[in-house]
Design a protein around this motif. Structure first.
Motif, short mmCIF file in Angstrom:
data_model
loop_
_atom_site.label_atom_id
_atom_site.label_comp_id
_atom_site.label_asym_id
_atom_site.label_seq_id
_atom_site.Cartn_x
_atom_site.Cartn_y
_atom_site.Cartn_z
N VAL A 259 1.52 66.49 37.31
CA VAL A 259 -0.06 66.50 36.80
C VAL A 259 -0.99 66.34 38.18
N VAL A 260 -1.64 67.37 38.34
CA VAL A 260 -2.64 66.88 39.29
C VAL A 260 -4.11 67.08 38.59
N GLU A 261 -4.75 65.95 38.57
CA GLU A 261 -5.89 65.84 37.76
C GLU A 261 -7.09 66.32 38.39
N GLU A 262 -8.22 66.57 37.92
CA GLU A 262 -9.44 67.21 38.19
C GLU A 262 -10.00 66.54 39.68
N GLY A 263 -10.36 67.57 40.53
CA GLY A 263 -10.71 66.71 41.64
C GLY A 263 -9.81 66.42 42.68
N ALA A 264 -8.54 66.41 42.42
CA ALA A 264 -7.68 66.02 43.21
C ALA A 264 -7.09 67.29 44.07
N THR A 292 6.65 58.85 40.59
CA THR A 292 5.50 58.27 41.47
C THR A 292 4.14 58.43 40.63
N SER A 293 3.32 57.70 40.56
CA SER A 293 1.92 57.75 39.94
C SER A 293 1.02 57.30 41.01
N VAL A 294 -0.14 58.00 41.35
CA VAL A 294 -1.14 57.64 42.42
C VAL A 294 -2.43 57.81 41.48
N GLN A 295 -3.14 56.69 41.50
CA GLN A 295 -4.44 56.59 40.88
C GLN A 295 -5.49 57.45 41.50
N HIS A 296 -6.52 57.26 40.97
CA HIS A 296 -7.90 58.06 41.63
C HIS A 296 -8.32 57.82 42.80
N LEU A 311 -2.27 51.80 43.21
CA LEU A 311 -3.53 52.04 42.45
C LEU A 311 -4.68 52.52 43.08
N HIS A 312 -6.03 52.74 42.67
CA HIS A 312 -7.13 53.41 42.84
C HIS A 312 -7.71 53.17 44.40
N ASN A 313 -8.12 53.77 45.06
CA ASN A 313 -8.81 53.53 46.36
C ASN A 313 -7.85 53.21 47.37
N SER A 314 -6.63 53.50 47.24
CA SER A 314 -6.01 53.11 48.42
C SER A 314 -5.48 54.47 49.36
N SER A 315 -5.14 53.85 50.46
CA SER A 315 -5.02 54.94 51.68
C SER A 315 -3.48 54.59 52.19
#
Length: 357
Positions: A259-264, A292-296, A311-315
């Protein structure tokens, strides 16, 4: 019938993540584990839900995430608990909210595949004084343990015993009639200083009330530690339906259920499912492996990662290789300098880290 969802607790086994976030909001396949429980409650036809929360920042996060419950088809009331004083204490302080109605008590960090609808339907039809769910586990000392007689009747319960009398652990879903309110007022705090729900149920057994058990064979996990959280993430991702709403360039390869969510945006990368990539996340010249799950709003650049939760906003940039990891929000992971050969660490309290020398 109402529901009582427990969403307090310090989450010590998930530190340092839970120093800044509620453990029930750690995502499984990019959705907080608490939400799966609320959806299961709504699917069972229950509409009124009390959520027991602490009085800290994590409680405020839970309130903000859940709101009034309308997104789940629920009417939610938050019940503050001044400190983690045990599951039975949560019932005790919720007396006014629950009134004289039957209720389901659901631990907010538990995950049950398939929901609870058949179990709630059975309870409604037969209406014992208490209905508990059990599952065979390899490490019963880590749970509340139940002893059954030769006829399958509940005869004893013990919280985290050093020498368990069975391998049947209490699953984090209980169903009660109002008689439980009498039980929680009769018991005393345990050696842990908490009012244990196992003691309250034992009181019901000793007083001759009808306490029934159901041994479930489906998938259940208490997501209280990193290993179980990753395992639940794996289990949910195995049922993922592929969907590409974001952009994938011609040099990238998508294999399996992804799954590749919108804007990714996926550029020059190889993604091997089951994997979910959150909205507005950018993956460049990288490999993301199964489970693997990568948040927004994350960035994964020139790196490799699999069997992990980000989790979100990570690099993550220039790192090979990451696996079996839980990475919090707003984290930066980069290579260490090659010279001098030393490890530079900035870790939260109670962290655990493994380093190859």
């Amino acid at each position: 019938m109402r529901a009582l969802v427990l969403s307090g607790g310090a989450g010590t086994r998930l530190r340092p993540i839970t120093h800044t976030s509620a453990k029930q909001l750690v995502p499984v396949a990019n959705k907080p584990v608490l939400f799966y429980g609320l959806e299961a409650i709504a699917d069972a036809g229950i509409r009124e839900v009390g959520i027991v929360v602490g009085v800290d920042q994590a409680a405020e996060e839970v309130k903000e995430a859940v709101g009034d419950g309308s997104r789940f088809g629920l009417d939610v009331t938050f019940i503050p608990q001044d400190a983690p004083r045990g599951l039975a204490h949560a019932v005790l302080i919720s007396r006014d909210y629950l009134g004289d109605e039957d209720f389901v008590m659901y631990l907010g960090d538990n995950f049950i595949v398939g929901g609870i609808t058949p179990l709630v339907d059975e309870f409604r039809a037969t209406r014992p004084d208490a209905q508990i769910l059990l599952q065979h586990v390899p490490n019963p000392s880590a749970f509340g343990v139940v002893e059954l007689d030769e006829n399958g009747r509940v005869v004893g319960l013990e919280e985290k015993p050093k020498q368990p009398k069975s391998d049947l652990a209490l699953v984090g879903v209980y169903m009660f009639t109002p008689v439980i309110h009498q039980a929680v007022r009769k018991i005393e705090p345990s050696w842990r200083g908490e009012l244990e729900i196992t003691h309250a149920i034992q009181w019901l057994v000793d007083q001759g009330y009808d306490v029934r058990s159901t041994v479930i064979s489906g998938y259940w996990k208490d997501t209280g530690n990193v290993e179980d959280m990753l395992e639940v993430n794996r289990s949910v991702l195995e049922r993922l339906e592929p969907k590409i709403d974001g952009s994938v360039d011609d040099t990238s390869e998508i294999i399996g259920r992804v799954v590749v969510e919108e804007g990714a945006e996926i550029v020059g990368s190889r993604i091997v499912g089951p994997v979910i990539i959150g909205a507005n996340t950018r993956v460049v010249d990288s490999y993301i492996g199964p489970f693997t799950s990568v948040q927004h709003d994350c960035q994964i650049i020139d790196s490799e990662i699999e069997f992990s939760i980000v989790l979100h906003n990570s690099s993550i940039q220039g790192v090979r290789r990451i696996e079996a990891s839980l990475i919090g929000h707003q984290v930066q992971v980069t290579p260490a300098p090659k010279v001098p050969k030393a490890h530079r660490l900035v870790l939260g309290d109670h962290s655990r880290i493994q380093i190859s020398s």
